[in-house]
Design a protein around this motif. Structure first.
Motif: not given
Length: 76
Positions: A3-7, A35-38, A43-46, A50-51
């Protein structure tokens, strides 16, 4: 799986969790609206998640320049 958090503004990686199994309710995902979840969770293919969040630097900039809230991206 990670789970990757990015700005969402500058793209900087804020943090990364490497776990085989994660209870997303512990991470607070269940507190978000649909809506916030979207907007925030991708969700990435690998298999990674990504949050999109906000880093301290961009949060500070938004505090100093409230008009930036009107923009989707304020860092060019």
């Amino acid at each position: 799986m990670s789970i990757v958090y990015s700005c969402r503004h500058c793209g900087q990686q804020i943090g990364k969790l490497d776990q085989k199994v994660v209870d997303t309710s512990i991470l607070g995902f269940n507190q978000l609206s649909v809506k916030e979840k979207e907007e925030m969770i991708h969700y990435q293919d690998n298999g990674n998640i990504l949050v999109k969040s906000i880093c301290e630097s961009c949060e500070e900039s938004l505090g100093r320049y409230p008009e930036y809230h009107e923009l989707d991206f304020f860092i060019q």
